[in-house]
Scaffold this motif. Structure first.
Motif, short mmCIF file in Angstrom:
data_model
loop_
_atom_site.label_atom_id
_atom_site.label_comp_id
_atom_site.label_asym_id
_atom_site.label_seq_id
_atom_site.Cartn_x
_atom_site.Cartn_y
_atom_site.Cartn_z
N ALA A 70 0.82 -1.20 0.00
CA ALA A 70 0.00 0.00 0.00
C ALA A 70 0.86 1.26 0.00
CB ALA A 70 -0.92 0.00 1.22
N LEU A 71 2.00 1.21 0.71
CA LEU A 71 2.75 2.44 0.93
C LEU A 71 3.94 2.61 0.01
CD1 LEU A 71 2.84 2.50 4.84
CD2 LEU A 71 1.69 4.15 3.36
N GLY A 72 4.61 1.50 -0.30
CA GLY A 72 5.94 1.63 -0.89
C GLY A 72 5.93 2.05 -2.35
N ASP A 73 6.67 3.12 -2.68
CA ASP A 73 6.94 3.40 -4.08
C ASP A 73 7.76 2.24 -4.63
OD1 ASP A 73 5.72 5.84 -3.80
OD2 ASP A 73 7.58 6.87 -3.28
N ARG A 74 8.72 1.83 -3.78
CA ARG A 74 9.44 0.60 -4.09
C ARG A 74 9.55 -0.21 -2.81
NH1 ARG A 74 14.82 0.49 -6.38
NH2 ARG A 74 15.27 2.21 -4.95
N ILE A 75 9.76 -1.49 -2.99
CA ILE A 75 9.81 -2.40 -1.86
C ILE A 75 11.11 -3.18 -1.93
CG2 ILE A 75 8.73 -4.45 -0.80
CD1 ILE A 75 6.09 -3.46 -2.13
N GLY A 76 11.74 -3.34 -0.78
CA GLY A 76 12.91 -4.19 -0.69
C GLY A 76 12.58 -5.35 0.23
N VAL A 77 12.80 -6.56 -0.24
CA VAL A 77 12.52 -7.71 0.61
C VAL A 77 13.83 -8.14 1.24
CG1 VAL A 77 11.61 -10.05 0.73
CG2 VAL A 77 10.63 -8.41 -0.89
N ILE A 78 13.87 -8.18 2.57
CA ILE A 78 15.10 -8.52 3.27
C ILE A 78 14.93 -9.86 3.96
CG2 ILE A 78 14.38 -7.22 5.32
CD1 ILE A 78 17.30 -6.56 5.83
N ARG A 79 16.00 -10.65 3.92
CA ARG A 79 15.96 -11.97 4.55
C ARG A 79 17.37 -12.33 4.99
NH1 ARG A 79 14.79 -16.12 0.34
NH2 ARG A 79 12.86 -14.97 0.09
N ASP A 80 17.52 -12.77 6.21
CA ASP A 80 18.82 -13.20 6.75
C ASP A 80 19.92 -12.17 6.48
OD1 ASP A 80 17.61 -15.51 7.57
OD2 ASP A 80 18.16 -16.61 5.75
N GLY A 81 19.58 -10.90 6.66
CA GLY A 81 20.60 -9.87 6.54
C GLY A 81 21.00 -9.50 5.14
N ARG A 82 20.23 -9.93 4.15
CA ARG A 82 20.52 -9.55 2.76
C ARG A 82 19.23 -9.11 2.09
NH1 ARG A 82 24.60 -11.98 -0.08
NH2 ARG A 82 26.17 -13.05 1.18
N ILE A 83 19.37 -8.26 1.07
CA ILE A 83 18.21 -7.89 0.28
C ILE A 83 18.01 -8.96 -0.78
CG2 ILE A 83 17.26 -6.21 -1.34
CD1 ILE A 83 17.32 -5.09 1.39
N VAL A 84 16.82 -9.54 -0.79
CA VAL A 84 16.54 -10.60 -1.75
C VAL A 84 16.06 -10.01 -3.08
CG1 VAL A 84 15.16 -12.65 -2.21
CG2 VAL A 84 15.89 -12.14 0.12
N GLN A 85 15.21 -9.01 -2.97
CA GLN A 85 14.65 -8.41 -4.18
C GLN A 85 14.24 -6.98 -3.91
OE1 GLN A 85 11.19 -10.42 -5.68
NE2 GLN A 85 11.24 -9.34 -7.65
N THR A 86 14.49 -6.13 -4.88
CA THR A 86 14.04 -4.76 -4.78
C THR A 86 13.21 -4.46 -6.02
OG1 THR A 86 16.16 -4.24 -3.79
CG2 THR A 86 14.79 -2.38 -4.40
N GLY A 87 12.14 -3.73 -5.84
CA GLY A 87 11.36 -3.38 -7.02
C GLY A 87 10.07 -2.68 -6.66
N THR A 88 9.33 -2.31 -7.69
CA THR A 88 8.02 -1.70 -7.46
C THR A 88 7.08 -2.80 -7.00
OG1 THR A 88 7.32 -2.19 -9.71
CG2 THR A 88 8.41 -0.07 -9.34
N ARG A 89 5.86 -2.39 -6.59
CA ARG A 89 4.93 -3.43 -6.12
C ARG A 89 4.58 -4.38 -7.26
NH1 ARG A 89 0.76 1.19 -4.61
NH2 ARG A 89 2.74 2.17 -4.36
N GLU A 90 4.56 -3.87 -8.51
CA GLU A 90 4.28 -4.75 -9.65
C GLU A 90 5.41 -5.77 -9.82
OE1 GLU A 90 4.02 -1.42 -9.86
OE2 GLU A 90 1.84 -1.24 -9.96
N ASP A 91 6.66 -5.29 -9.70
CA ASP A 91 7.81 -6.21 -9.80
C ASP A 91 7.67 -7.34 -8.79
OD1 ASP A 91 9.04 -4.72 -11.75
OD2 ASP A 91 10.18 -3.50 -10.31
N ILE A 92 7.38 -6.93 -7.56
CA ILE A 92 7.34 -7.90 -6.48
C ILE A 92 6.16 -8.86 -6.67
CG2 ILE A 92 7.09 -8.17 -3.97
CD1 ILE A 92 9.63 -6.80 -4.41
#
Lengths: 362, 274, 294
Positions: free
Chosen positions: A200-222
């Protein structure tokens, strides 16, 4: 203001909180960092704020290396998940605290105005004389947010700022938060474990897991191009269906028990063990697409719509349908849900060491 | 019925203990109120008089007890003040940053708590005479650090450790310096701890006996040594001893009543919280 | 002053570090002295290496003092533990009176041990002493409390018990108040009797708190000085000359500084060893207590 983290490592004793984290937040954007607890979200925020010193890697703000720059010189404001309200000061004194500091000092009258404005915005105007100990969690959270908003900042760092509000207030605040002018104009790094909030909020979203970014992108990307099964599972309720199977010689998907086949939108090597993903809202009982033979297993009302779990061979496939469509359906009734091949996501099968990655174009 | 009997027995046992705990103090009071000529002739029936207190406080016996009292006050206050000034930053640092230096310091300080006092005092006895610190306030304040500093550092560390660092971090992001974050946020929040540890350190400094016994002779001597000197001499002055003993326990007892709530953590060096 | 971030903690502990060194210095100096035969009679001492320790450890007087010290410490700490825990349990049980009595409880603990010893000395005195007077109706008058070796030791222990039982009681009471409720509720549901509950739940969970108190008490009573100095001065004869008293007599009374310090160093080693053993034991029972409450 832009924020860039490169290969940031931070550990506490034997546990590694950040394991070579890379992150780019662009000037003025609202960036949501999403991940489960313990993924390193808070540590990331604190590293940006200068409250934690990384063991390796660099943190740049507007292209300037922040090593040895004190938190109060970084120009960022942070809202703590624990609220971090000063328990010995009234709500007003908490809110005005930044405006009395040497860095952001305002004349008392101006400070008062500023606090009143922000308090009004957050609906805490009548709590100003209370002590933090006598507030509800939701009220505390808004005071903590207020303390961030009263002061000028080049970036906001918000750590789960809505998590303790009740559902109704959270939804309302979510809408209002982004509408606040300062927030709209200012780079915001927003940490949450709630995927709905992130979407709802993010212009872009970064998914973090175990101290690393797994994926960054817009909500459509994700949403449409999740990096792996876990990202796919994290977004969307009901959860995405992940059906185990293999790729046939003809390049189709065959379920593990052989009960059905589906055409695939992407190419994959024959014989590969895969998971076919389809979101429940992309499966319909009446629409067109590839029909699968099944029986109703269970139905669960979600409000206006209904989640139907259909048994297809050994697999369970959940879908969301209108109430009207489902009226009269009983368990064990035969149904033929339809899946459109273009809505299919194909993943490698999950391995013990990690979730399966998506197969296909990026 | 049986349960009730046990209850009574338990209450009786508790009562017995408290008689044991309180009787010596009561007896001191009785003894100190006795006139000199009834000292040996009666136990409980006598004409009460404040003569003993007058004698003790009037320095009539050649023992300047009032001076000792003042000495105790000065020396104990001085020791606590020095320990606070030096110990608070150290306690804060070791609660916030676990690093080798602070762990060594903490351990050394704890081992002071369990080191036989004479290990340090005998060399100091020699050293002080060379340095001119023998029988001085400065010498006493220095050596009392052995008692007060470990107490302040250990207990205050446990108070600082209980304080989430995020409060100071919030202050840093509000635009305050680290020093301001310490003074405006951390310090006010551990004020109860500071009050408790100051009082406790004061009490222990006041009650100390072996340091003034060996390292002072007259100028800086304290009440604990002074009270004992009433027992010396040819003629036993029991009523005076009792009066002196009672006077010297008044300050610690009054202070103790105000810190009851914090006593557990204080006495256990922060090991037990309540 | 703007310090490099990495240096900041060191700057904060620097004053305490310096002051600690100020206290460590005489300690080191004392250690150094023990290698010489330094005394008032010999202000220009010769190096004797470990001869002082050799003398200490081969002296009957040392072993006598060590024996008395251990008797005193075990006796005092033992009685205080049992009595302290008992008082705590009784106080915990009674509600209203407990709160009032709790305030009184700490009174002996706040009295200087030397003053406490003076009080008891006055009470045990053959001439003005009230104890014998009170015991007379029971046919026990005329006890020579501090004038027999056994009586002197027991009297000293009694004073220690009077002063320090509240210490154990306060810590035990804090422990009792912080015990989790759920294991007790479970036991009640299971129909466990009070004795079983006490043995299997209360005691193991309480033990870590009591153990902290015992460690403090045992190590402190190994280095007892004030109470014995005021009550018996080591007498009669040398029957209550504990190690610190012996060190005092050697170093201050006879001014054999090196020799006196050697005594305290040996004592310090004993205290240190005792601490190591007890702290390790504490770790074990803390784990056990955690298992019980889980």
């Amino acid at each position: 203001m832009s924020i860039a983290l490169r290969g940031v490592v931070k550990s506490y004793g034997r546990t590694t909180a950040l394991d070579g984290l890379d992150l780019d937040v662009r000037d003025g954007e609202f960036f949501c960092l999403l991940g489960p607890s313990g993924a390193g979200k808070t540590t990331t925020l604190k590293a940006v704020a200068g409250l934690e010193r990384p063991e390796a890697g660099t943190i740049e703000i507007d292209g300037r290396d922040m090593r040895d720059v004190e938190p109060y010189d970084r120009g960022v404001a942070m809202c703590f998940e624990s609220y971090a309200l000063y328990p010995h000061r009234s709500v007003y004194d908490n809110l005005v605290s930044p405006l009395r500091s040497p860095r952001h000092r305002l004349p008392p009258a101006e400070a008062r105005d500023r606090v009143d404005t922000v308090a009004g915005l957050l609906g805490i105007g009548d709590l100003l004389d209370r002590m933090p100990g006598r507030l509800s969690n939701g009220q505390r959270q808004r005071v903590a947010l207020g303390r961030v908003l009263v002061r000028p900042a080049r970036a906001f760092l918000l750590d789960e700022p809505l998590s303790h509000l009740d559902a109704k207030l959270r939804q309302q605040m979510r809408a209002e938060l982004k509408a606040i002018g300062d927030v709209r104009r200012t780079t915001t790094l927003y940490v949450t474990h709630d995927s709905v909030e992130a979407l709802a909020l993010g212009d872009r979203i970064g998914v973090i897991r175990d101290g690393r970014i797994v994926q960054t992108g817009t909500r459509e990307d994700i949403w449409y191009r999740p990096y792996d099964t876990e990202v796919a599972r994290a977004f969307g309720r009901p959860r995405i269906n992940l059906l185990p199977g293999t790729v046939t010689e003809a390049g189709r998907f065959r379920s593990a028990d052989g009960a059905f086949e589906l055409p695939l939108p992407v190419r994959a090597a024959p014989g590969t063990e895969v998971l076919a993903g389809v979101r429940p809202r992309d499966v319909s009982l009446t629409g067109d697409g590839h029909r699968l033979p099944g029986t109703v297993y269970v139905t669960e009302v979600l409000g206006r719509s209904v989640e139907v779990t259909v048994r297809i061979g050994a697999q369970a496939l959940s879908l969301v349908a209108d109430r009207a469509e489902v009226a009269g359906l009983r368990p064990d009734d035969p149904v033929r849900p339809a899946v459109r091949p273009e809505n299919l996501l194909l993943f490698e099968a999950d391995r013990p060491h990690g979730p399966g990655r998506r197969i296909g174009r990026r | 019925m049986r349960k009730r009997l046990w209850g009574w027995l338990a209450d009786a046992a508790l009562l017995l203990y408290f008689v044991f705990a309180l009787f010596p103090v009561a007896w001191m009071l009785i003894l100190s109120l006795k006139p000199a000529d009834q000292l040996f002739s009666t136990y409980f029936s006598f004409t009460p008089t404040l003569d003993a207190y007058r004698t003790v406080l009037g320095d009539d016996e050649g023992i300047p007890f009032v001076r000792f009292f003042v000495n105790s006050l000065v020396v104990s206050l001085g020791a606590v003040a020095l320990s606070l000034v030096v110990g608070l930053p150290a306690a804060y640092a070791s609660a916030r940053w676990r690093f080798k230096g602070s762990e060594h310091l903490m351990f050394t300080l704890l081992s002071f708590r369990f080191a036989p006092e004479l290990t340090v005092i005998i060399p100091l006895f020699v050293l002080y005479q060379k340095l001119g610190l023998f029988d001085t306030y400065a010498g006493m304040v220095w050596v009392l650090q052995l008692v007060t500093l470990p107490l302040v550092v250990w207990i205050m560390r446990s108070y600082f450790a209980d304080l989430t660092p995020e409060l100071e971090q919030a202050a840093l992001l509000d635009g305050y310096t680290r020093r301001q974050a310490f003074f405006k946020v951390a310090l006010p929040l551990v004020r109860p701890g500071i009050a408790a540890v100051s009082l406790l350190a004061f009490i222990f400094a006041w009650n100390n006996f072996v340091f003034p016994l060996i390292l002072t002779s007259h100028e800086a001597q304290t009440v604990t040594v002074g009270a004992l000197s009433f027992l010396g001499g040819d003629r036993p002055k029991y009523h005076l001893t009792a009066a002196a003993a009672l006077i010297s326990v008044v300050p610690p007892l009054l202070l103790a009543l105000t810190i009851q709530r914090y006593l557990v953590r204080g006495l256990s060096f922060g090991a037990v919280k309540s | 002053m703007r310090a490099r971030p990495a240096l900041r903690p060191y700057l904060l502990i620097l004053p305490a570090l310096l002051l600690t060194c100020g206290i460590l210095y005489p300690f080191g100096l004392g250690l150094y002295y023990t290698l010489f035969d330094f005394s008032a009679a010999k202000p220009r001492p010769d190096l004797v290496r470990l001869h002082n320790y050799e003398t200490v450890l081969t002296q009957d007087a040392f072993w006598h003092s060590a024996w008395v010290t251990v008797l005193y410490a075990v006796g005092a700490a033992g009685v205080e533990t049992v009595l302290g825990v008992a008082v705590a349990l009784l106080l915990h049980r009674s509600s209203l009176a407990g709160r009032v009595l709790e305030k009184i409880l700490i009174l002996p603990l706040m009295i200087a041990p030397v003053i406490a010893a003076i009080m008891w000395k006055l009470m045990l005195q053959p001439s003005v002493g009230v104890i014998n007077h009170l015991l007379e109706p029971f046919g026990l008058g005329g006890v020579q409390w501090t004038d027999t070796p056994a009586g002197a030791l027991l009297s000293s222990i009694a004073v220690d018990v009077w002063v320090y039982t509240p210490f154990v009681a306060i810590l035990a009471l804090a422990g009792l108040r912080s015990l989790p409720l759920s294991p007790f509720e479970a036991a009640q549901v299971d129909g466990a009797g009070p004795w079983y509950t006490f043995r299997r739940l209360t005691l193991p969970m309480l033990w870590p708190y009591v153990m902290v108190a015992v460690i403090f008490r045992f190590m402190d009573s190994l280095k007892v000085f004030d109470i014995i100095y005021a009550l018996t001065e080591g007498g009669p004869g040398d029957s209550t000359v504990v190690l610190q008293i012996r060190a005092y007599l050697e170093a201050i009374r006879f001014q054999r500084y090196s020799f006196g310090i050697s005594y305290t160093i040996v004592l310090w080693a004993v205290v240190y060893l005792a601490a190591m053993v007890l702290v390790r034991h504490l770790g074990r029972i803390q784990r056990k207590a955690a298992e019980v409450s889980a």
